[in-house]
Scaffold this motif. Structure first.
Motif, short mmCIF file in Angstrom:
data_model
loop_
_atom_site.label_atom_id
_atom_site.label_comp_id
_atom_site.label_asym_id
_atom_site.label_seq_id
_atom_site.Cartn_x
_atom_site.Cartn_y
_atom_site.Cartn_z
N ARG A 95 -3.79 -5.55 -34.92
CA ARG A 95 -2.40 -5.07 -34.90
C ARG A 95 -1.86 -4.89 -33.49
NH1 ARG A 95 -0.85 -2.16 -39.64
NH2 ARG A 95 -0.11 -0.49 -38.32
N ASN B 89 0.13 -8.38 -32.35
CA ASN B 89 1.59 -8.51 -32.52
C ASN B 89 2.30 -7.19 -32.19
OD1 ASN B 89 0.96 -6.96 -34.73
ND2 ASN B 89 1.67 -8.43 -36.26
N LEU C 127 2.04 -4.26 -33.30
CA LEU C 127 2.35 -3.32 -34.38
C LEU C 127 1.75 -1.96 -34.03
CD1 LEU C 127 3.95 -3.92 -36.89
CD2 LEU C 127 1.85 -4.42 -38.11
N GLU D 99 12.61 -4.88 -27.45
CA GLU D 99 12.84 -5.13 -28.88
C GLU D 99 13.14 -6.61 -29.12
OE1 GLU D 99 13.32 -3.39 -32.09
OE2 GLU D 99 11.66 -2.39 -31.08
N ILE E 150 9.99 -8.73 -28.40
CA ILE E 150 8.88 -8.62 -29.36
C ILE E 150 9.27 -9.23 -30.71
CG2 ILE E 150 9.33 -6.28 -30.30
CD1 ILE E 150 5.90 -7.75 -29.37
N ASN E 151 10.54 -9.09 -31.10
CA ASN E 151 10.97 -9.71 -32.34
C ASN E 151 10.83 -11.23 -32.27
OD1 ASN E 151 11.55 -7.21 -33.38
ND2 ASN E 151 13.71 -7.29 -32.81
N ARG F 110 7.06 -12.03 -32.43
CA ARG F 110 6.48 -11.84 -33.77
C ARG F 110 6.82 -12.98 -34.72
NH1 ARG F 110 7.89 -5.50 -33.97
NH2 ARG F 110 5.94 -4.69 -33.14
N ILE G 153 3.92 -15.11 -34.88
CA ILE G 153 2.64 -14.52 -35.26
C ILE G 153 2.73 -14.05 -36.71
CG2 ILE G 153 0.89 -12.80 -34.69
CD1 ILE G 153 2.17 -12.56 -31.90
N MET H 227 1.40 -12.42 -40.17
CA MET H 227 0.37 -11.41 -40.47
C MET H 227 0.28 -11.20 -41.98
SD MET H 227 -0.23 -7.71 -38.79
CE MET H 227 -1.92 -7.22 -38.53
N GLU I 220 6.36 -2.44 -41.84
CA GLU I 220 5.45 -3.23 -41.01
C GLU I 220 5.56 -4.72 -41.34
OE1 GLU I 220 1.56 -1.60 -41.45
OE2 GLU I 220 1.95 0.01 -40.00
N ARG J 127 8.80 -6.03 -39.86
CA ARG J 127 8.76 -6.15 -38.40
C ARG J 127 7.84 -7.29 -37.97
NH1 ARG J 127 10.83 -2.35 -35.26
NH2 ARG J 127 11.11 -4.18 -33.97
N THR J 128 6.77 -7.48 -38.72
CA THR J 128 5.82 -8.55 -38.42
C THR J 128 6.47 -9.93 -38.53
OG1 THR J 128 3.98 -7.22 -39.17
CG2 THR J 128 3.68 -9.58 -39.19
N LEU J 129 7.45 -10.03 -39.43
CA LEU J 129 8.13 -11.32 -39.59
C LEU J 129 9.12 -11.56 -38.45
CD1 LEU J 129 8.72 -11.08 -43.41
CD2 LEU J 129 7.37 -12.85 -42.28
N GLY J 130 9.40 -10.51 -37.68
CA GLY J 130 10.32 -10.66 -36.56
C GLY J 130 11.66 -9.98 -36.77
N LEU J 131 11.82 -9.29 -37.90
CA LEU J 131 13.08 -8.58 -38.14
C LEU J 131 13.23 -7.42 -37.15
CD1 LEU J 131 12.91 -10.15 -40.85
CD2 LEU J 131 13.90 -8.16 -41.95
N SER J 132 14.46 -7.19 -36.74
CA SER J 132 14.72 -6.07 -35.84
C SER J 132 14.65 -4.78 -36.65
CB SER J 132 16.10 -6.20 -35.22
OG SER J 132 17.08 -5.99 -36.21
#
Ligand SMILES: Nc1ncnc2c1ncn2[C@@H]1O[C@H](COP(=O)(O)OP(=O)(O)OP(=O)(O)O)[C@@H](O)[C@H]1O
Ligand SMILES: [Mg+2]
Lengths: 256, 215
Positions: A51, A54, A56, A81, A84-85, A88, A91, A93, B118, B121-126
């Motif tokens: 984690r 990415n 997290l 922000e 990182i968006n 991600r 990546i 998950m 989570e 956010r992992t998919l890239g959403l703000s």
């Protein structure tokens, strides 16, 4: 990007929760197309490491690089922000408990992020959903809601959802641990398929047989450090460290 | 029981019930708005906003609604706030119930599984996209029933504005008691009408809740 730079690199990663140091100076690299398994006892820091990749769970210290770009850059909040968006999106998950969006159909689970982030049309989104769901054998359930699926089916949809963003890297955190034993295989098959397609994957798992059969490299972690790493035939058959041997022995006994 | 009298006066009570309904609707809209703002403040990234939200909740839940109403209506003119009784009733009750709704909404939002956030956010959403597309739709479903409880309290709470002489159901009952000396009958009519309003609202909430159920 220099030619010698690894595809993924974790440099001197440290993670503390208060006084407790959960990751202690971990460094590792993964090449493009490589499939790496992370094994180790409960609480050894496997999830935390995964984690961190990415962001997290942000690292206390250390760097994570993906394809020549620093993932956990130091930037002012707003800029970070955005950065990182963006990172991600590359990546994917997959979580132990699937975390499908229960209020959305399978189709919308898969297409929500691409629609929002890549601005694709509804038609393109439908094609994408069909393509990704066919890939994991879930096309027939495209208009179902997650609550109408079995655990194995949910996980396959979750994989399709991650793949729909066309990631460069896939992270799996015990993707089959929450499944009934008879549902594990269908998810493993999907992961094997990805392996054959040379997807770069980091897989945290308790399934040693699976790790041995699909992974190029196995990392054994204990107490927040990498104790041993190498090709599966070495780590599983001929571990050099006592801690690895003990873990594998205990694990075998547990499996029986 | 003087049923003849009841039949004679009840049409006037119906008119008063409409005022109660109107009061409830306006109060509800104001309350929901205050609740949304309050919840946003309570969950904000900024400490000062979190403090403001918490202060709002503790002040308005920590004092009697009647006192709040009196301060606004009777004390208001002293600090330059001139409101008629109906306006004061809507604002006083709305801001009051908003404090309860703040907690309801906040509770629903934080009880959405962390894994949902989570995954998004992992998919890239703000953060905002995650809230709008993942957290909020699920929280909305969770908050329908508890907001229904707040609304139930709100409708009953409208009786308080009789104390600042808004001509709604309770005030009307009191006025007719003054001329008929039949408190049992008059309060009975008012009670039945309250019950009808509350029952109807309850059914509407249950319907919404059923419709919003995740398949
Ligand atoms: N939010 C947190 N706050 C405090 N400690 C935490 C937190 N998250 C994890 N830890 C601790 O960090 C350590 C490593 O946790 P982690 O989840 O990475 O282990 P793991 O190897 O994935 O274990 P498992 O096989 O059980 O999933 C554990 O000791 C855990 O208690
Ligand atoms: Mg774990």
């Amino acid at each position: 990007m220099t030619a010698s730079q690894p595809f993924i690199e974790v440099r001197q990663a440290r993670k503390c929760y208060g006084e407790i140091e959960v990751l202690k100076d971990i460094s590792l690299t993964v090449d493009r197309g490589q499939i790496v398994a992370i094994i180790g006892p409960s609480g050894s820091g496997k999830s935390t490491l995964l984690r961190a990749i990415n962001d997290l769970d942000p690292l206390t210290a250390g760097e994570v690089w993906l394809d020549g770009v620093r993932v956990n850059k130091t930037l002012p909040h707003r800029q970070y922000e955005k950065h990182i968006n963006q990172m991600r999106q590359h990546i994917g998950m997959v979580f132990q408990h699937f975390n499908l969006f229960p209020h959305l159909t399978v189709r919308d689970n898969v297409t929500m992020a691409p629609k929002l982030l890549k601005g694709i049309s509804d038609k393109e989104a439908d094609r994408l959903a069909e393509e990704q769901l066919a890939h994991v054998g879930m096309l027939e359930r495209i208009d179902y809601f997650p609550s109408q699926l079995s655990g194995g089916q949910k996980q396959r949809v979750a994989i399709a959802r991650a793949l729909a963003m066309k990631p460069k890297l896939m992270l799996f955190d015990e993707a089959t641990s929450a499944l009934d034993p008879e549902l594990v295989e269908e998810v493993n098959l999907v992961m094997k398929k990805l392996a054959e397609e040379h997807m770069t994957m980091i897989i945290v798992t308790h399934e040693m047989d699976f790790a041995a059969s699909v992974c190029d490299r196995v990392i054994f972690m204990d107490g927040g450090v990498v104790v041993e790493e190498g090709p599966p035939e070495l780590v599983f058959r001929n571990p050099t460290q006592d801690r690895t041997r003990n873990f594998l022995r205990k694990h075998l006994e547990g499996a029986k | 029981m003087d049923t003849e009298l009841m039949l004679k006066v009840y049409p006037f009570f119906l008119k008063a019930a409409l005022v109660t309904v109107e009061l409830s609707i306006l109060t509800g809209i104001l309350g929901l708005s205050c609740g949304a703002l309050g919840a946003a403040a309570r969950l904000s990234r900024f400490r000062f906003l979190r403090f403001l939200g918490a202060a709002y909740v503790s002040v308005f839940r920590g004092t009697p609604a009647l006192i709040q109403l009196f301060i606004l209506y009777f004390g208001g003119p002293q600090i330059g706030i001139q409101l008629d009784a109906f306006q004061a009733g809507v604002i006083g009750l709305g801001v009051n119930i908003g404090a309860y709704m703040t907690e309801t909404m906040r509770g629903a939002i934080i009880s959405v599984d962390k894994g949902q956030r989570e995954a998004a956010r992992t998919l890239g959403l703000s953060q905002f996209q995650t809230f709008r597309k993942v957290t909020l739709p699920q929280a909305m479903r969770l908050m329908i029933r508890p907001l229904g409880v707040n609304i139930n309290a709100l409708i009953k709470g409208t009786a308080l504005v009789a104390a600042i002489s808004v001509v709604e159901l309770t005030y009307t009952a009191q006025r007719y008691i003054g001329s008929t000396y039949k408190p049992f009958e008059m309060f009975l009519i008012a009670g039945v009408l309250y019950m009808i309003i509350i029952y109807g609202t309850g059914r509407a909430v249950a319907w919404l809740d059923r419709r919003a159920r995740i398949v």
